[in-house]
Motif scaffolding. Structure first.
Motif, mmCIF file in Angstrom:
data_model
loop_
_atom_site.group_PDB
_atom_site.id
_atom_site.type_symbol
_atom_site.label_atom_id
_atom_site.label_comp_id
_atom_site.label_asym_id
_atom_site.label_seq_id
_atom_site.Cartn_x
_atom_site.Cartn_y
_atom_site.Cartn_z
ATOM 1 N N ILE A 176 1.016 -1.405 -0.010
ATOM 2 C CA ILE A 176 -0.050 -0.091 0.050
ATOM 3 C C ILE A 176 1.244 1.409 0.076
ATOM 4 C CG2 ILE A 176 -0.146 0.301 2.475
ATOM 5 C CD1 ILE A 176 -3.230 1.241 1.897
ATOM 6 N N GLY A 177 0.542 2.204 -1.229
ATOM 7 C CA GLY A 177 1.516 3.479 -1.216
ATOM 8 C C GLY A 177 0.725 4.682 -0.793
ATOM 9 N N PRO A 178 1.769 5.597 -0.811
ATOM 10 C CA PRO A 178 1.247 7.234 0.474
ATOM 11 C C PRO A 178 -0.163 7.696 0.111
ATOM 12 C CG PRO A 178 3.045 7.227 -0.783
ATOM 13 C CD PRO A 178 3.120 6.038 -1.250
ATOM 14 N N GLN A 179 -0.992 7.133 -1.252
ATOM 15 C CA GLN A 179 -2.306 8.264 -1.392
ATOM 16 C C GLN A 179 -3.080 6.479 -1.249
ATOM 17 O OE1 GLN A 179 0.356 7.803 -4.178
ATOM 18 N NE2 GLN A 179 1.134 10.282 -3.094
ATOM 19 N N GLY A 180 -2.677 5.525 -0.164
ATOM 20 C CA GLY A 180 -3.803 4.450 0.341
ATOM 21 C C GLY A 180 -3.798 3.926 -1.234
ATOM 22 N N GLN A 181 -2.765 3.751 -2.934
ATOM 23 C CA GLN A 181 -2.278 3.133 -3.359
ATOM 24 C C GLN A 181 -2.478 1.552 -3.011
ATOM 25 O OE1 GLN A 181 -0.618 5.539 -3.007
ATOM 26 N NE2 GLN A 181 0.627 5.473 -4.582
#
Length: 114
Positions: free
Chosen positions: A82-87
């Protein structure tokens, strides 16, 4: 007598369930030992090596790791992050050499380290 027969049937079902669970534990233990042997022999790249590479190249937190095998029994790591923008992005690595085979997800660029 009917009550006694029901109790016997219930106990038999419990016994069968316990035996099934024990066989699954043995199978998992055998699978773990086999994987450990493959890593020691250099046939499979150790998971920390792949995770270190991901950390150097992408920003995010690991959600799930799975070691799967294709039809030819070639192992591959499937790692969801999971990435910093919630992706959520899925990475696929060849577990025999540690090379990334594919990447799927939304806003992958937002996870790439500069």
């Amino acid at each position: 007598m009917k009550r006694f027969n029901r109790c016997i049937k219930a106990l038999m079902l419990v016994a069968v369930g316990i035996m099934a669970c024990q066989s699954l534990v043995v199978a998992d233990d055998d699978e773990w030992r086999s994987l450990h042997r493959e890593v020691e022999e250099g046939r499979v790249v150790a998971l920390p090596t792949v995770l270190d590479w991901l950390e150097r190249h992408y920003i995010g937190q690991v959600l799930e790791v799975e070691l799967a095998r294709d039809d030819a029994d070639v192992p591959r790591y499937e790692i969801d992050m999971i990435g910093p923008q919630g992706q959520v992005v899925e990475f696929e690595f060849d577990a025999t050499n540690g090379e990334m085979m594919g990447i799927e997800g939304v806003n992958i660029e937002g996870m790439t380290r500069q």
